[in-house]
Design an enzyme around this catalytic site. Structure first.
Site, mmCIF file in Angstrom:
data_model
loop_
_atom_site.group_PDB
_atom_site.id
_atom_site.type_symbol
_atom_site.label_atom_id
_atom_site.label_comp_id
_atom_site.label_asym_id
_atom_site.label_seq_id
_atom_site.Cartn_x
_atom_site.Cartn_y
_atom_site.Cartn_z
ATOM 1 N N MET A 12 38.012 33.405 41.702
ATOM 2 C CA MET A 12 36.979 34.243 42.080
ATOM 3 C C MET A 12 36.927 35.352 41.188
ATOM 4 O O MET A 12 38.115 36.261 41.674
ATOM 5 C CB MET A 12 36.911 34.436 43.576
ATOM 6 N N ALA A 13 36.116 35.788 40.365
ATOM 7 C CA ALA A 13 36.121 37.029 39.614
ATOM 8 C C ALA A 13 36.072 38.103 40.452
ATOM 9 O O ALA A 13 35.286 38.332 41.347
ATOM 10 C CB ALA A 13 34.976 37.111 38.688
ATOM 11 N N CYS A 31 30.051 28.113 36.323
ATOM 12 C CA CYS A 31 29.581 29.488 36.512
ATOM 13 C C CYS A 31 28.022 29.452 36.374
ATOM 14 O O CYS A 31 27.669 29.173 35.335
ATOM 15 C CB CYS A 31 30.212 30.678 35.850
ATOM 16 N N ASP A 84 31.565 25.641 50.761
ATOM 17 C CA ASP A 84 31.240 26.020 52.153
ATOM 18 C C ASP A 84 32.561 25.487 53.015
ATOM 19 O O ASP A 84 32.179 25.170 54.269
ATOM 20 C CB ASP A 84 29.926 25.219 52.683
ATOM 21 N N GLY A 127 36.863 28.916 48.772
ATOM 22 C CA GLY A 127 36.567 30.006 48.073
ATOM 23 C C GLY A 127 36.060 31.183 48.990
ATOM 24 O O GLY A 127 37.244 31.970 49.645
HETATM 25 C C1 FMN Z 1 33.149 36.789 44.154
HETATM 26 C C2 FMN Z 1 33.154 35.182 43.513
HETATM 27 C C3 FMN Z 1 33.655 35.213 42.208
HETATM 28 C C4 FMN Z 1 33.779 33.905 41.634
HETATM 29 N N1 FMN Z 1 34.186 33.494 40.199
HETATM 30 C C5 FMN Z 1 34.491 32.330 39.934
HETATM 31 C C6 FMN Z 1 35.114 32.136 38.744
HETATM 32 O O1 FMN Z 1 35.529 33.321 38.089
HETATM 33 N N2 FMN Z 1 35.193 30.781 38.237
HETATM 34 C C7 FMN Z 1 34.704 29.813 38.886
HETATM 35 O O2 FMN Z 1 34.899 28.468 38.210
HETATM 36 N N3 FMN Z 1 34.170 29.991 40.050
HETATM 37 C C8 FMN Z 1 33.746 31.142 40.575
HETATM 38 N N4 FMN Z 1 33.086 31.502 41.663
HETATM 39 C C9 FMN Z 1 32.885 30.219 42.586
HETATM 40 C C10 FMN Z 1 33.830 29.787 43.516
HETATM 41 O O3 FMN Z 1 35.284 29.420 42.675
HETATM 42 C C11 FMN Z 1 33.548 28.597 44.467
HETATM 43 O O4 FMN Z 1 33.278 27.499 43.380
HETATM 44 C C12 FMN Z 1 32.216 28.856 45.061
HETATM 45 O O5 FMN Z 1 32.236 30.156 45.715
HETATM 46 C C13 FMN Z 1 32.053 27.720 46.326
HETATM 47 O O6 FMN Z 1 32.941 27.699 47.126
HETATM 48 P P1 FMN Z 1 32.935 28.227 48.619
HETATM 49 O O7 FMN Z 1 31.842 27.926 49.169
HETATM 50 O O8 FMN Z 1 34.299 28.096 49.357
HETATM 51 O O9 FMN Z 1 32.921 30.019 48.281
HETATM 52 C C14 FMN Z 1 33.023 32.766 42.252
HETATM 53 C C15 FMN Z 1 32.602 32.913 43.670
HETATM 54 C C16 FMN Z 1 32.527 34.065 44.321
HETATM 55 C C17 FMN Z 1 32.033 34.222 45.753
#
Ligand code: FMN
Length: 321
Positions: free
Chosen positions: A17-18, A100, A202, A224
């Site tokens: 997560m960036a 992304c 999720d 995430g």
């Molecule tokens: C703040 C933020 C930054 C993210 N940055 C990246 C990233 O740099 N590279 C990437 O592949 N996904 C990035 N994602 C996506 C997450 O890795 C993940 O795939 C997405 O949030 C879904 O998972 P979750 O529902 O558990 O959050 C980012 C998501 C968030 C919320």
């Protein structure tokens, strides 16, 4: 689950997560159990690759292996060079970003835009796999939009190009972060390839993790947003998957201790001025988990020195317990 020389069971990963999964955050997640935490994406653009910002993103400290660095780019030669660079800097696993959804990223054909150009995706993956000796992994979405759920096809391409693990966020690029993640496509990918498949999207509790694993047959899960302000969650999920017993939420005292530990690491890493400012996003997420925390965030977020912030936080947390 094995990826090169590394193994993890149960396989619980924290999503790149960036702006979030920097070294202080990763260290704080590691305090709660053996999980893999992926760093923030690093641009392969040569003008950015050797910048201070990238250097910060590739800082590993005493972090346990595997140290996972994600690369973003759509120019094969740049990706090869970047892969070689981060391998020299100590990356144990290199992940390629094909998920992304951001407009400015997709405009340059990077991230999920590569799911619309499988020949280029193939060239990039083959190039990176042929350049480095560390394992290469791939993170993608289910497709560009609901009419093009081509993740299983990209997964097969990736496997034959040498990728060792695939993570799938169960949304299309068109969905961004809206709606709900779906896991049918992840299940289809699981049966399309032999390499490990990680389900993402999720997952915010141990029980959800178990049900996604059950439904998809995936080899592991990636968390995430559920870990924002809750760096204990991945360890808690891992414990549940291993033992069948949910250790539950940490106590309010443990949460407060974690917040202070993370804050200290963050300020040590970024310095006081920048650190206090960039910690705000974490602070909000931690405070939201306490009654009255959202209201307390505003005045606390205006404080600009460490001792004021620590004492303001202590006063709030004492009242919130
Ligand atoms: C703040 C933020 C930054 C993210 N940055 C990246 C990233 O740099 N590279 C990437 O592949 N996904 C990035 N994602 C996506 C997450 O890795 C993940 O795939 C997405 O949030 C879904 O998972 P979750 O529902 O558990 O959050 C980012 C998501 C968030 C919320």
């Amino acid at each position: 689950m094995n990826v090169g020389a590394f193994s993890l069971s149960p396989a619980v990963l924290v999503a790149p997560m960036a702006g979030v999964t920097d070294l202080p955050f990763r260290e704080t997640v590691h305090d709660f159990g053996r999980v893999w935490v992926e760093g923030e994406m690093v641009s392969a653009n040569p003008d950015l690759l050797e910048s201070n910002e990238s250097e910060r993103k590739i800082a590993f400290g005493d972090e346990p292996s595997p140290r996972i660095v994600q690369l973003l780019g759509a120019v094969p030669a740049w990706m090869n060079r970047a892969a070689s660079f981060v391998e020299k800097c100590g990356a144990d696993i290199i992940d390629i970003n094909m998920g992304c959804p951001a407009k400015k990223i997709c405009k340059t054909d990077c991230g999920s835009a590569l799911m619309k150009n499988l020949p280029l995706a193939d060239e990039i993956i083959r190039g990176v796999c042929g350049t480095v000796s560390v394992p290469v992994t791939l993170k993608m979405r289910t497709g560009w939009d609901s009419d093009h759920l081509n993740a299983p096809e990209l997964a097969r391409i990736a496997e034959s190009a040498g990728v060792r693990l695939i993570t799938v966020h169960g949304r299309t690029r068109e969905q961004g972060y809206s709606g709900e993640a779906e896991y049918r496509t992840i299940r289809a990918i699981r049966s399309a390839v032999r390499i490990p498949v990680i389900a993402n999207g999720d997952i915010d509790s141990p029980q959800k993790a178990a049900s996604v694993l059950d439904f998809t047959g995936a080899d592991g899960i990636m968390v995430g947003r559920g870990a924002l302000g809750a760096p204990w969650l991945p360890g808690r999920i891992s414990a549940y998957l291993e033992t069948g017993v949910d250790p539950g939420e940490p106590s309010a005292q443990e949460k407060a201790d974690t917040l202070f530990r993370h804050l200290k690491r963050h300020i040590d890493f970024y310095g006081e001025k920048n650190g206090i400012r960039s910690f705000r996003k974490h602070l909000l997420r931690y405070l939201e988990r306490f009654p009255g925390g959202t209201e307390a965030f505003r005045p606390l977020s205006r404080l600009s020195n460490t001792s004021e912030l620590v004492s303001g936080l202590s006063i709030f947390l004492k009242k919130a317990f």
